[in-house]
Design a protein around this motif. Sequence first.
Motif, PDB file in Angstrom:
ATOM      1  N   MET A 173      23.121 -13.167  -2.810  1.00  0.00           N
ATOM      2  CA  MET A 173      22.354 -12.501  -1.751  1.00  0.00           C
ATOM      3  C   MET A 173      22.886 -12.824  -0.349  1.00  0.00           C
ATOM      4  O   MET A 173      22.261 -12.461   0.643  1.00  0.00           O
ATOM      5  N   ASP A 222      23.188 -15.787   1.126  1.00  0.00           N
ATOM      6  CA  ASP A 222      22.286 -16.721   1.793  1.00  0.00           C
ATOM      7  C   ASP A 222      22.818 -18.156   1.848  1.00  0.00           C
ATOM      8  O   ASP A 222      22.124 -19.044   2.311  1.00  0.00           O
ATOM      9  N   THR A 251      22.603 -10.419   4.248  1.00  0.00           N
ATOM     10  CA  THR A 251      21.609 -10.289   3.175  1.00  0.00           C
ATOM     11  C   THR A 251      20.955  -8.905   3.122  1.00  0.00           C
ATOM     12  O   THR A 251      20.860  -8.296   2.058  1.00  0.00           O
ATOM     13  N   HIS A 252      20.516  -8.393   4.273  1.00  0.00           N
ATOM     14  CA  HIS A 252      19.757  -7.136   4.226  1.00  0.00           C
ATOM     15  C   HIS A 252      20.623  -5.970   3.763  1.00  0.00           C
ATOM     16  O   HIS A 252      20.134  -5.040   3.122  1.00  0.00           O
ATOM     17  N   ALA A 309      20.863  -6.132   0.023  1.00  0.00           N
ATOM     18  CA  ALA A 309      19.615  -5.623  -0.553  1.00  0.00           C
ATOM     19  C   ALA A 309      19.596  -4.096  -0.517  1.00  0.00           C
ATOM     20  O   ALA A 309      19.198  -3.443  -1.479  1.00  0.00           O
ATOM     21  N   CYS A 317      15.985  -9.308  -5.081  1.00  0.00           N
ATOM     22  CA  CYS A 317      15.938 -10.729  -5.422  1.00  0.00           C
ATOM     23  C   CYS A 317      14.498 -11.228  -5.379  1.00  0.00           C
ATOM     24  O   CYS A 317      13.756 -10.947  -4.443  1.00  0.00           O
ATOM     25  N   PRO A 328      12.976 -14.749  -5.320  1.00  0.00           N
ATOM     26  CA  PRO A 328      13.365 -16.159  -5.246  1.00  0.00           C
ATOM     27  C   PRO A 328      12.385 -17.068  -5.985  1.00  0.00           C
ATOM     28  O   PRO A 328      11.273 -16.654  -6.319  1.00  0.00           O
ATOM     29  N   GLN A 373       7.876 -16.115  -2.618  1.00  0.00           N
ATOM     30  CA  GLN A 373       7.531 -15.977  -1.205  1.00  0.00           C
ATOM     31  C   GLN A 373       6.731 -14.718  -0.924  1.00  0.00           C
ATOM     32  O   GLN A 373       7.262 -13.772  -0.374  1.00  0.00           O
ATOM     33  N   VAL A 374       5.450 -14.741  -1.266  1.00  0.00           N
ATOM     34  CA  VAL A 374       4.601 -13.646  -0.803  1.00  0.00           C
ATOM     35  C   VAL A 374       4.390 -13.869   0.692  1.00  0.00           C
ATOM     36  O   VAL A 374       4.483 -14.986   1.177  1.00  0.00           O
ATOM     37  N   PHE A 375       4.129 -12.788   1.422  1.00  0.00           N
ATOM     38  CA  PHE A 375       3.784 -12.927   2.831  1.00  0.00           C
ATOM     39  C   PHE A 375       2.286 -13.195   2.863  1.00  0.00           C
ATOM     40  O   PHE A 375       1.479 -12.282   2.659  1.00  0.00           O
ATOM     41  N   GLY A 393       8.253  -3.904   0.494  1.00  0.00           N
ATOM     42  CA  GLY A 393       9.376  -3.778  -0.424  1.00  0.00           C
ATOM     43  C   GLY A 393       9.973  -2.382  -0.459  1.00  0.00           C
ATOM     44  O   GLY A 393      11.099  -2.194  -0.915  1.00  0.00           O
ATOM     45  N   ARG A 441       6.931  -6.323  -5.634  1.00  0.00           N
ATOM     46  CA  ARG A 441       7.357  -6.013  -4.268  1.00  0.00           C
ATOM     47  C   ARG A 441       8.860  -5.717  -4.223  1.00  0.00           C
ATOM     48  O   ARG A 441       9.296  -4.755  -3.581  1.00  0.00           O
ATOM     49  N   THR A 442       9.648  -6.540  -4.929  1.00  0.00           N
ATOM     50  CA  THR A 442      11.090  -6.306  -4.953  1.00  0.00           C
ATOM     51  C   THR A 442      11.409  -4.996  -5.676  1.00  0.00           C
ATOM     52  O   THR A 442      12.314  -4.262  -5.282  1.00  0.00           O
ATOM     53  N   HIS A 448       8.688 -15.706   7.015  1.00  0.00           N
ATOM     54  CA  HIS A 448       9.598 -15.716   5.872  1.00  0.00           C
ATOM     55  C   HIS A 448      10.813 -14.844   6.162  1.00  0.00           C
ATOM     56  O   HIS A 448      10.996 -13.792   5.546  1.00  0.00           O
ATOM     57  N   MET A 457      13.223 -14.059   3.064  1.00  0.00           N
ATOM     58  CA  MET A 457      12.641 -13.141   2.082  1.00  0.00           C
ATOM     59  C   MET A 457      12.602 -11.728   2.653  1.00  0.00           C
ATOM     60  O   MET A 457      12.875 -10.757   1.948  1.00  0.00           O
ATOM     61  N   ALA A 463      14.648 -10.426   4.771  1.00  0.00           N
ATOM     62  CA  ALA A 463      16.007  -9.867   4.697  1.00  0.00           C
ATOM     63  C   ALA A 463      16.335  -9.429   3.270  1.00  0.00           C
ATOM     64  O   ALA A 463      16.986  -8.413   3.054  1.00  0.00           O
ATOM     65  N   MET A 464      15.863 -10.204   2.285  1.00  0.00           N
ATOM     66  CA  MET A 464      16.153  -9.864   0.888  1.00  0.00           C
ATOM     67  C   MET A 464      15.481  -8.557   0.466  1.00  0.00           C
ATOM     68  O   MET A 464      15.821  -7.994  -0.573  1.00  0.00           O
ATOM     69  N   LEU A 465      14.490  -8.121   1.233  1.00  0.00           N
ATOM     70  CA  LEU A 465      13.872  -6.832   0.928  1.00  0.00           C
ATOM     71  C   LEU A 465      14.554  -5.697   1.693  1.00  0.00           C
ATOM     72  O   LEU A 465      14.083  -4.568   1.710  1.00  0.00           O
ATOM     73  N   GLY A 466      15.688  -6.022   2.335  1.00  0.00           N
ATOM     74  CA  GLY A 466      16.482  -4.976   2.972  1.00  0.00           C
ATOM     75  C   GLY A 466      16.178  -4.750   4.448  1.00  0.00           C
ATOM     76  O   GLY A 466      16.643  -3.780   5.023  1.00  0.00           O
ATOM     77  N   HIS A 467      15.395  -5.644   5.047  1.00  0.00           N
ATOM     78  CA  HIS A 467      15.085  -5.475   6.465  1.00  0.00           C
ATOM     79  C   HIS A 467      16.080  -6.266   7.312  1.00  0.00           C
ATOM     80  O   HIS A 467      16.390  -7.405   6.992  1.00  0.00           O
TER      81      HIS A 467
END
Lengths: 232, 315
Positions: free
Chosen positions: A49, A51, A70-71, A74, A80, A82, A86-88, A100, A145-146, B174, B177, B179-183
């Motif tokens: 990813m 990172d 990373t973005h 994605a 991913c 992790p 990591q929920v917000f 997502g 979400r992913t 976060h 995380m 960024a991992m969702l594409g933002h």
Amino acid sequence: MILEVKDLNAWYGKSHILRGVSFNVKPGEILAMLGRNGVGRSTTVKALMGDVEKTGEITFEGNRIDNLPTHEIARLGIGCVPEDRQVFPTLTVHQNLIMGLQSQGRDDGWTPDDAFQLFPRLAERAGTEAGSLSGGEQQLLTMMRTLMGNPKLILIDEPTEGLAPRMVAQVKDLILEIARRGTSVVLVEQKLTVALKIANRVLVMGHGSIVFEGTPADLAAREDVRRDYIEV
Amino acid sequence: MALFLLFLANGLAYGLTLFLLSSGVTLIFSMMGVLNFAHASFYMLGAYLGFQISQVTGFWGGLVLAPLMVGVIGGAVERYGLRRVHAHGHVAELLYTFGLAFLIEEIVQLIWGRSAVNYVFPDLLRTPIFAIAGLDYPAFRVVMAAISVMAFLMLLLLLLRTRVGLVVQSALTHARMTAMLGHNVPMVFMSVFAVGSGLAGLAGVLGGAALVTEPMMAQQLGPIVFVIVVIGGLGSLFGAFVASLAVGLLQTFAVGFDRSLGQLASSVGLAPDASGNFAELWSISLSQIAPLLPYMLLILMLVVRPRGIAGKRDL
């Protein structure tokens, strides 16, 4: 091949964690990564990813992605989940799912309604803050979400860790459903029984490199590998 | 009573302007973990650019263009400076913004000189719209308050009601995380920095015209901003809002009610000895200690409640 990894090395500061890791992922398969804690499985996920600091070649659908942020990785279609779920926490369950969604989503892709149909518990709590969910519910939410981004490949790190057996079964079923819908899965998993039951192929890692590659049946026949690199 | 209303109106207008200034600091802190010492310098830049532009386009052109320019400058500071420094940790970031504050001050002095420039609201805004207790209340105070309230509401709407706001909220806590969702998280950081700087610039255009536009204005207001952010709670917009109003009102009332500490003590039933050892202390007027009050409040807050009014974590 959907993903090809060649001679991947990665570092945390001065610690050399991954030492020449190479493997492939085929379209639609579930590839399990096994091994003890600290052998580099999560670092492999992070390296894919973008990172962690790394060298080596990573090719996704024929395009090199090892230099991308990373973005962008994605957005190309690698999702991913992790290991630390990591929920917000201050966003609602529904808002987490919206986070997502990606603009280039497919018509036949995953939607928040899918998540609510598969897991009525998430539907019941759609308007509540995600931080108040149980560990298992948070795990399902993070995975869903992913999936909202409709990845072609999803990396899932330790999804069953610390979950009750009933939740483990739900997570297992979801992973099978993801693969059934055509998404390749790389599953980092501690529980040998779970991995062997749902994986098409298995990688075993030890000391930052891959020490075994084969089918679940192959691994079942190799007691030495299980004893030296998996069982604790 | 009429005087009370006047102070209330003045205090609210001042407090709301302080909020324009502190909202950026608190957003930037919660997102990047960096206390931006140069934030008040963006306030000063807003005032000077507003002044410069107003020479050509009149006040209103400056009101629109100067905050935009300061926002662009802020974005560039993040993109080409802070982002690189970020890799070396928070101390490096802090020193970077500290240096930047001095740099901006020197540049301002180089271009516009050391003394104040003649930057005031246009006549239309200086005309009184009402009078309380024989004192005129100029229109610009109402405009300042209205612009600040609008900025607050727009910021809240943006953060709470839009997908962009969701991304910002997520990236606050976060970043990886998200960024991992594409933002594009670095872009989000830069935008937040730009918006925060732009708001400071807007506060500068208003504050510079209302008070005085001179090279010391950043240094004078900078510490107050940090007081507000700490009292409100680091990273909390709502807390910053409440603290801004509190500090604005506190200072305005302290300056307004020109009583000595002795008179104040008498009015609550104490009998200070006006000729004793503390005679000088009792003769100090409330307006004299007005500048100290925010800092006293800061210290009190740190001792009693380190996370501030609405902060999510202790300092």
